[in-house]
Design an enzyme around this catalytic site. Structure first.
Site: not given
Ligand SMILES: [Zn+2]
Length: 828
Positions: A259-263, A294, A316
């Site tokens: 869904g997304a990536m928390e960079n 995120e 998570e």
């Molecule tokens: Zn996550």
């Protein structure tokens, strides 16, 4: 490629201290490769010792360690992505000049060519162990360092990354030095992205998407920025530490697997969240929850990072819990309802599959095996367990412990024991035992309500000998669905009774959907649920009943025909649109799919389509209910003519716009029904030549009921190619069709024979996703299950393929058990 083991990671962490990375990238728009010049400064605790660097290069041009160029043979000897470094000093400088390959599977440095305008877009995804595919590094979560990046690229591009980006001269960008980062969340986003920028509370905010999505991004920006501002304020209040990574960019990028990536500083999202066609408030709520998720990671995961992947739940579960919590606190989206109906069901399935694992300490021996556990347990179950913990210890202790956890471990790494210590210091009692019961066990308890004339008794039963305490509410309803009483109850091993006055028709344990359990009703009598589901006022209680129905169907505790009656009776009265959507989806995909005897499938679909038409007739023009009902009708409709009418703009309900996405839903359905040709699909793609259009066309082609279309789709699924992973997923999703066994039956045995070999040319997300999405679950036949079981038992199977086989076989096994129990006799 061997995956880094936990033992190797611990050894390397005890030897090395990584101080800094300087990475200079040269990013051409054409050709398969880009240049990467990396200088790493690091310390070694025992000079003279040796270690290895992770690098997966197309070619290494030179390696210089402490001023000495490594011999060509050493560089040529990079085996399996590891470069041996010997005779280290206390302080070292390593410079490696390499050519890296662009990727097409959403990991490493992904390159996308937009079919709409031919423009090239890049983004880097380092999670989980893909960092070395775009820059050489010591790739493990607990070797954090600061980063300086320089980027050479076309002059018209925008560049974003973890540090604030500045265009020093046309086509040359420098990014600000970062705080210490783990390798897995280092990123870069580069291309002619369209941007919307603002500042909130001193934090520069940016939204970015491909130029072809500019109008959609502009239209959606107000909603996204508003929730972003509210979440940032709320997290500042909750955590007591300000957002620590400078600017906060949210880049919506193509072909994104998650869904997304928390960079840190530069979150990447799948760009389907930039809605180019009509979307519902429920879908904006899901997007808001993802934005909140995120952002929570900026503290959980990015500021304080798990030491090893077995504690990924620290990332998570917390991000998931906090996302839904703050979403419900500071937006109007019905976040917990959405969590219950969408996420919990996902987690319930995962927690009852043979592949279930404890929330915490899942024992990942290597990085690759950890990827498989990014599932409904680490997210939905973990979040539910944390909700229980907050109820158990109280919010002051819960948040107080978190704040000191952040203070103690900022820019470092931590483990479960560190968090337990922080909560205990904040006043929590006996948390070790609580953690053992909830975090180290698997499976769901069952909470059952029994009724007498004077009391409701709730009993907890466990699938094993664990003793999970539950803090829940129990509600009792009369025959009209009116609430008689609702009370808090603390459940452990002893049944709890509460007195009630008046005739109770239904009692619902966990009526506010606070815990993680299956809910059942005394004597297995579903009639009160069927009667009252459309009448109960609290949407969370209705969600609990919906999940109970779905669980019971999967457990062969409830006749799917009866479940269908219940859902179709309840949907017209359902006021929360995502709940109605989920019910119709379960009915179409499961109750009229694998849980239906073959002869019953078409009649059940016709009933669902009829209910959807009824909803359409009653829905306000342009409403979410209208759009939701339209989509449900298209999915369930087996008749070509009315679908084609909509495609031609005829008989469309007033207020419903047959926009690009709805057109594609019609095309995909019509293609699967054999009502369209490949040429028709090509014509539709000409109308809507863009990234989404290509995917929908791919899906439609895979669904065409012709031998040629199936053969072409099959080749795409199993043969090596540089086809983008998203097109593989679309092909997988459209391939097997229970209505045309003559076409797809020959591929069932081939699926189990040929899919394992795809592990030779695919890895990570793409490998597991394709296998699971293509799993032949449509048929629900014992023969397929036998083939699956034989394949799972085969020695030497790649672990990711095995996991997808196991997760595909479990629903099949359950559907067959249900068919065996309830037979093929249709209900009148
Ligand atoms: Zn996550």
């Amino acid at each position: 490629m061997p995956s880094l083991t936990r033992i190797e990671a611990a050894g390397r962490a005890s030897l090395l201290t990584v101080h800094h990375y300087r990475i200079a990238l040269d990013l051409p728009t054409t050709g398969p490769e880009f240049g990467c010049d990396t200088t790493i400064r690091f310390g070694c605790a025992t000079p003279g010792d040796s270690t290895f660097l992770d690098v997966q290069a197309a070619g290494i041009d030179s390696v210089v360690l402490n001023g000495v160029e490594l011999a060509v043979e050493t560089v040529a000897g990079v085996v399996d992505g590891r470069l041996r470094l010997s005779d280290l000093r206390a302080d070292n400088e390593l410079r490696i000049t390499a050519r890296m390959a662009y990727s097409s599977d959403g990991e490493g440095m992904h390159r996308h060519v937009d079919p709409a305008d031919g423009l090239v877009y890049l983004y880097a995804m380092s999670f989980l162990d893909a960092g070395p595919r775009w820059f050489p590094c010591f790739d493990q979560p607990d070797l954090k360092a600061g980063y300086d990046l320089e980027v050479r690229c076309p002059a018209e591009w925008t560049v974003l990354g973890n540090g604030a980006a500045t265009e020093v001269e046309p086509g040359f960008w420098r990014l600000a030095t970062t705080r210490p980062l783990s390798t897995y969340f280092v990123t870069l986003v580069a291309g002619p992205y369209h941007s919307v920028r603002t500042v909130h509370d001193g934090v520069p905010l940016g939204l970015h998407a491909r130029a072809s999505l500019a109008a959609a991004l502009d239209a959606e920006a107000a909603d996204m920025l508003e929730v972003t501002r509210r979440f940032l304020d709320r997290y500042h209040d909750l955590f007591g530490i300000r957002y620590p990574f400078g600017e906060y960019h949210q880049a919506f990028v193509p072909d994104f697997n998650a869904g997304a990536m928390e960079n840190p500083g530069c979150v990447t999202f799948r760009d389907q969240y930039v809605f180019r066609s009509a979307a519902t408030s429920g879908e904006r709520g899901v997007r808001a929850a993802t934005i909140a998720h995120e952002m929570a990671h900026m503290w959980f995961g990015d500021l304080v990072t798990m030491r090893w992947w077995d504690d990924l739940w620290l990332n998570e579960s917390f991000a998931e819990y906090l996302a839904y919590r703050v979403c419900s606190e500071v937006t109007d989206y019905p976040a917990w309802t959405d969590f219950g109906i969408q996420r919990k069901s996902w987690g319930h399935v995962a927690d009852q599959s043979p592949s279930t694992h404890p929330v915490a300490g899942n024992g990942s021996d290597d990085a690759a095996s950890a990827l498989a556990d990014f599932d409904g347990i680490s997210y939905a179950k973990g979040a539910s367990v944390l909700k229980q913990l907050a109820a158990h210890v109280g919010d002051d202790v819960f948040l107080g412990g978190l704040r000191s956890y952040f203070q103690r471990h900022s820019f470092g790494n931590a483990e479960l024991a560190d968090l337990i210590r922080a909560w205990t210091d904040a006043g929590a009692v006996d948390l070790d035992n609580w953690a053992v019961q909830w975090l180290r066990t698997t499976g769901l308890d069952t909470l059952t309500a029994q009724l007498t004339d004077t009391e409701v008794t709730v009993t907890r039963t466990s699938p094993d000998d664990s003793h999970r305490p539950h803090t829940v509410r129990v509600a009792a309803y009369d025959g009209a669905g009116a609430l008689i009483t609702e009370r808090p109850v603390a459940l452990d091993g002893i049944p709890v009774s509460m007195p009630v006055s008046g005739p109770v028709r239904l009692a619902v344990p966990d009526s506010a959907d606070d815990t993680w359990a299956k809910i059942r009703f005394g004597g297995g009598d579903w009639a009160p649920v069927a009667e009252l589901l459309p009448r109960i006022a609290n949407p969370l209680t209705r969600v609990v009943l919906h999940n109970s129905i779905r669980d019971a169907v999967r457990d062969a505790d409830l006749d799917p025909a009866a479940a269908l009656d219940m859902l179709l009776d309840a949907v017209p009265a359902e006021t929360v649109q995502p709940v109605a959507t989920a019910a119709l989806q379960f009915a179409t995909e499961q109750l009229a799919g694998p849980y239906a005897p073959p002869a019953e499938r078409a009649p059940r679909r016709a009933r669902i389509a009829g209910v959807a038409r009824g909803l359409l007739a009653g829905a306000a023009a342009g409403s979410d209910a209208q759009l939701g009902a339209a989509r449900a009708w298209i999915r369930a409709c087996d008749a070509g003519e009315p679908l084609r009418h909509w495609l031609d703009g005829q008989d469309v309900p007033a207020g419903l716009v047959i926009d690009a996405e709805l057109r594609w839903s019609l095309v995909i359905r019509l293609a699967a029904l054999g009502e369209l040709s490949g040429a028709d699909i090509d014509a539709e793609l000409d109308r809507d030549k863009c990234t989404s259009g290509v995917l929908h066309a791919t899906r439609a082609r895979a669904g065409l009921p012709t031998a040629g279309a199936k053969a072409a789709a099959w080749r795409m699924l199993v043969e090596p190619s540089d086809v983008p992973a998203y097109e593989l997923y679309a092909t997988a999703a459209g391939f097997f069709d229970a209505r045309r066994p003559d076409l797809t039956d020959p591929y069932v045995a081939r699926f189990f024979d040929e899919m394992p070999a795809t592990a030779r040319h695919r890895h990570g997300w793409a490998l597991a996703h394709v296998v699971l999405a293509a799993f032949p679950s449509a048929a629900a036949s014992p023969d397929v299950l036998t083939l699956a079981d034989v394949a799972i038992a085969r020695p030497g199977l790649d672990p990711a393929v095995r996991r997808s086989f196991v997760d595909g076989a479990d629903p099949l096994r359950r559907a067959i058990a249900s068919l065996n129990r309830y037979g093929g006799v249709p209900k009148p």
